[in-house]
Every structure is written in C-alpha cells, then in structure tokens.
Design a protein around this motif. Structure first.
Motif, mmCIF file in Angstrom:
data_model
loop_
_atom_site.group_PDB
_atom_site.id
_atom_site.type_symbol
_atom_site.label_atom_id
_atom_site.label_comp_id
_atom_site.label_asym_id
_atom_site.label_seq_id
_atom_site.Cartn_x
_atom_site.Cartn_y
_atom_site.Cartn_z
ATOM 1 N N ALA A 9 0.839 -1.213 0.000
ATOM 2 C CA ALA A 9 0.000 0.000 0.000
ATOM 3 C C ALA A 9 0.875 1.265 0.000
ATOM 4 N N PRO A 10 0.447 2.309 -0.702
ATOM 5 C CA PRO A 10 1.319 3.483 -0.871
ATOM 6 C C PRO A 10 1.545 4.330 0.381
ATOM 7 N N ARG A 14 5.277 5.383 2.397
ATOM 8 C CA ARG A 14 5.813 6.719 2.709
ATOM 9 C C ARG A 14 6.530 6.686 4.057
ATOM 10 N N LEU A 33 -5.145 -5.990 3.710
ATOM 11 C CA LEU A 33 -6.230 -5.007 3.536
ATOM 12 C C LEU A 33 -7.428 -5.612 2.827
ATOM 13 N N ASN A 38 -7.454 -4.650 8.558
ATOM 14 C CA ASN A 38 -7.290 -3.274 9.068
ATOM 15 C C ASN A 38 -8.539 -2.771 9.788
ATOM 16 N N GLY A 50 -9.806 2.823 10.814
ATOM 17 C CA GLY A 50 -9.427 1.519 10.252
ATOM 18 C C GLY A 50 -8.519 1.579 9.041
ATOM 19 N N LYS A 51 -7.582 2.515 9.025
ATOM 20 C CA LYS A 51 -6.643 2.596 7.888
ATOM 21 C C LYS A 51 -5.218 2.378 8.390
ATOM 22 N N GLU A 65 -2.308 8.356 10.544
ATOM 23 C CA GLU A 65 -2.046 9.397 9.552
ATOM 24 C C GLU A 65 -0.535 9.445 9.277
ATOM 25 N N THR A 66 -0.232 9.148 8.024
ATOM 26 C CA THR A 66 1.171 9.079 7.576
ATOM 27 C C THR A 66 1.995 10.289 7.992
ATOM 28 N N GLU A 101 -0.056 15.575 -1.926
ATOM 29 C CA GLU A 101 -0.957 14.603 -1.297
ATOM 30 C C GLU A 101 -2.373 14.716 -1.874
ATOM 31 N N PHE A 119 -12.069 -2.377 -2.972
ATOM 32 C CA PHE A 119 -12.674 -2.339 -1.630
ATOM 33 C C PHE A 119 -14.205 -2.319 -1.708
ATOM 34 N N ARG A 122 -16.599 -2.631 1.220
ATOM 35 C CA ARG A 122 -16.722 -1.615 2.281
ATOM 36 C C ARG A 122 -17.026 -0.221 1.747
HETATM 37 N N1 LIG Z 1 -4.859 9.808 5.308
HETATM 38 C C1 LIG Z 1 -4.349 8.499 5.629
HETATM 39 C C2 LIG Z 1 -4.763 7.532 4.540
HETATM 40 C C3 LIG Z 1 -4.488 6.102 4.922
HETATM 41 C C4 LIG Z 1 -5.034 5.138 3.888
HETATM 42 O O1 LIG Z 1 -5.919 5.469 3.086
HETATM 43 N N2 LIG Z 1 -4.501 3.933 3.927
HETATM 44 C C5 LIG Z 1 -4.936 2.903 3.012
HETATM 45 C C6 LIG Z 1 -3.714 2.159 2.490
HETATM 46 S S1 LIG Z 1 -2.692 3.180 1.480
HETATM 47 C C7 LIG Z 1 -5.824 1.918 3.755
HETATM 48 O O2 LIG Z 1 -5.614 1.658 4.919
HETATM 49 N N3 LIG Z 1 -6.838 1.354 3.071
HETATM 50 C C8 LIG Z 1 -7.665 0.334 3.614
HETATM 51 C C9 LIG Z 1 -9.128 0.637 3.538
HETATM 52 O O3 LIG Z 1 -9.515 1.693 2.999
HETATM 53 O O4 LIG Z 1 -9.900 -0.227 4.021
HETATM 54 C C10 LIG Z 1 -2.830 8.544 5.784
HETATM 55 O O5 LIG Z 1 -2.232 9.494 5.229
HETATM 56 O O6 LIG Z 1 -2.229 7.699 6.438
#
Ligand SMILES: N[C@@H](CCC(=O)N[C@@H](CS)C(=O)NCC(=O)O)C(=O)O
Length: 202
Positions: A9-10, A14, A33, A38, A50-51, A65-66, A101, A119, A122
């Motif tokens: 995952a991107p 980072r 994922l 998650n 949940g991310k 948050e990255t 971003e 996805f 969900r």
């Molecule tokens: N704003 C968040 C975005 C995080 C995000 O979207 N992560 C994705 C992977 S790149 C994720 O967890 N996706 C799983 C989902 O949507 O269920 C950050 O910058 O960390």
C-alpha cells in the motif's frame, strides 16, 4: 514500538521510506487489507477509521495518519531534516507536501478504489468519479513538471517528505496506468534520482 502496515500500500510505504532516510528501525506488522484485517475491532481501537499505517508506541499510544507519524519521528530524531529547518523552508515543504498529497496521491487512490472495486465490500465504487480522479492526477503531474524545471527537488533545494509522497504516488499510479510521460523530462530526471536512493527500496 511497532507499525501496522501493508507492504504493497502506498501510504505505509511513505513511512517506510521516511524511516529508512533517518535510519530508524521499527518492527512492522503486516495486515491484509483486502481481507479487511485493518478494520478488526483490535485495529479500530488503535485507529478508529481503520486505515494503515498506524504507529503503536511502547506505552500503548497510537498515532495514525502518515504525516503525523512522520512528524513524530522528525521530532524524535531531527537528522536528516525531512520537513525543513528554516521557517520558509518548513512552510514550502508543508505547502508542496499537501499539494502533492491532495493533487496526486489522493486522486490516484480514488482512481484505484473507484475504478477497480478493490474495496467494494466496504464502499460503493463510482467508476466515473474514479476516472475523473485519474484525470486530475494526470493534470497535476504537469504542475510538478513545471516545478521540477526550476528545482532539484519538489519543494526546492532539499529532499523532503514532499518527494517521498510524490514517489509513492507515482509508483502506485502504475496500477491504474497513470505514469510520467516520455516528454516530462524534468519529472523523469527527478524520478530516476529519487528512485535510486537506497530508501526507495523500503
Ligand atoms: N490519510 C491516511 C490515509 C491512509 C489510507 O488510506 N490507507 C490505506 C492504504 S494506502 C488503507 O488503509 N486502506 C484500507 C481501507 O480503505 O480499508 C494517511 O495518510 O495515512
């Protein structure tokens, strides 16, 4: 201290690149994922949305948050600085980091989610929205091409979190066929330079 993430995952990438630049080792815990790992109750207790990525400190505090995770490590270990040092440099890096971003990373993410249905368990994918997001990302690459005609790195003279975000977005763009074009020579030069850094393998 551990980081919950997903190798492919991107956004987690980072953080991995950021930590590789700072030579910081942490334990990584992989989540699938597509299986929704998650979104388990344990993971939602760490990050309610949940991310990934999620940083869990030894005292149990969790940061998601990255950019927040990267900022935490920048404070803990300032060298090498990846968010800038002077007030102007800090502001420039923040500006570019946010624009990359929102203009690139998020648009490519939306293009991926809405055109592939990855996805769909969900969310409701809307193909037209995904296609539009892809166009916005492609158009934003033109802005970066102009910026890189005058600057070695995205935010100016030094490598920063803005370059990390852009590299991860560009690489992830391949899954939806969004690429730097042959004619974008400044972006091509930048991409080769940033990809050659040892941290890019993280
Ligand atoms: N704003 C968040 C975005 C995080 C995000 O979207 N992560 C994705 C992977 S790149 C994720 O967890 N996706 C799983 C989902 O949507 O269920 C950050 O910058 O960390």
């Amino acid at each position: 201290m551990k980081i919950y993430e997903t190798r492919t995952a991107p956004n987690p990438r980072r953080v991995r690149i950021f930590l590789a630049e700072k030579n910081i080792d942490v334990e990584y815990v992989q989540l699938d994922l597509q299986k929704g790992e998650n979104m388990s109750s344990q993971m939602r207790a760490k990050n309610p949305i949940g991310k990934v990525p999620v940083l869990e400190l030894d005292d149990g505090n969790c940061i998601s948050e990255t950019v927040a995770i990267c900022r935490y490590f920048e404070e803990v270990q300032p060298a090498p600085p990846l968010f800038g040092t002077s007030p102007l440099e800090r502001a420039r890096i923040e500006m570019w980091q946010r624009q990359v971003e929102f203009g690139l990373m998020m648009q490519i993410g939306m293009c991926f989610q809405h055109t592939t249905g990855y996805f769909k368990d969900r969310m409701t994918p809307i193909k037209e929205y995904g296609e539009e997001a892809g166009k916005i990302a492609t158009s934003y690459l033109k802005q970066l091409e102009r910026q890189l005609a005058e600057n070695e790195f995205i935010a100016g003279d030094s490598f920063s979190i803005a370059d990390i975000t852009a590299l991860c977005a560009v690489d992830f763009g391949r899954v939806v066929k969004i690429r730097i074009s042959e004619e974008q020579s400044n972006l091509q030069r930048w991409y080769q330079q940033i990809s050659a850094r040892p941290s890019a393998k993280a």
